[in-house]
Design an enzyme around this catalytic site. Sequence first.
Site, PDB file in Angstrom:
ATOM      1  CG  HIS A  28      -0.320   0.052   2.527  1.00  9.51           C
ATOM      2  ND1 HIS A  28       0.066   1.235   3.102  1.00  9.51           N
ATOM      3  CD2 HIS A  28      -0.001  -0.928   3.414  1.00  9.51           C
ATOM      4  CE1 HIS A  28       0.588   0.985   4.300  1.00  9.51           C
ATOM      5  NE2 HIS A  28       0.562  -0.321   4.505  1.00  9.51           N
ATOM      6  CB  CYS A  58       1.594  -3.683   5.271  1.00 13.55           C
ATOM      7  SG  CYS A  58      -0.012  -4.317   5.798  1.00 13.55           S
TER       8      CYS A  58
END
Length: 196
Positions: free
Chosen positions: A156, A172
């Site tokens: 992301h 992440c």
Amino acid sequence: MTLHGRFRTVPRLAGACIIGLALGMPAWEFAHARSALSDRPPLPAMGPSLRKAVALQTAERAGTIIIRKDEKALYLVTRQGQALRYQISVGRDGFGWTGIVKVGAKTEWPEWRPPREMRARQPELPEMVPAGPYNPLGARALYLLRDGRDTLYRIHGTNDPKGIGFDGTSGCFRLTNTDVIDLFKRVSVGAKVVVQ
């Protein structure tokens, strides 16, 4: 009226419409609306592009993402011997992982729902942050699946471009918003992701 004169009139009409809207509401309401806009934090920066075309020897086919955590780099294989290299942030101590997953979904301006485990560690986190430019997942998200199940890990963007290149996430992989938008356009749902 000439065509040239017509185009000069458009900005005047737009200005008149805005003034008309402002005059059509009570003074206190106009002041409140103006104050609410100025009280919002400035929109986050998209951040620079940290992407470059590089040589990469791999047996993986074009369209595959290879994440090398030690390098803090994400490679998108573009053809035999070539890739795009993006600088990323990776999981901090205790949050690193490896394996092969797939891109299961892609979202523009995603909403963020911190996982239950994260909220247990950080009770001040909300249950959900709505989609938009202030969302911590940034401009785009690629959702990673293993055997058809959501891993809860994402590739992301970030609203803090200075936060790239570090061990700082909860597992992440984070890029600048500029780079995640570029990656988002190039990667297909179903793409293989190799995390090393």
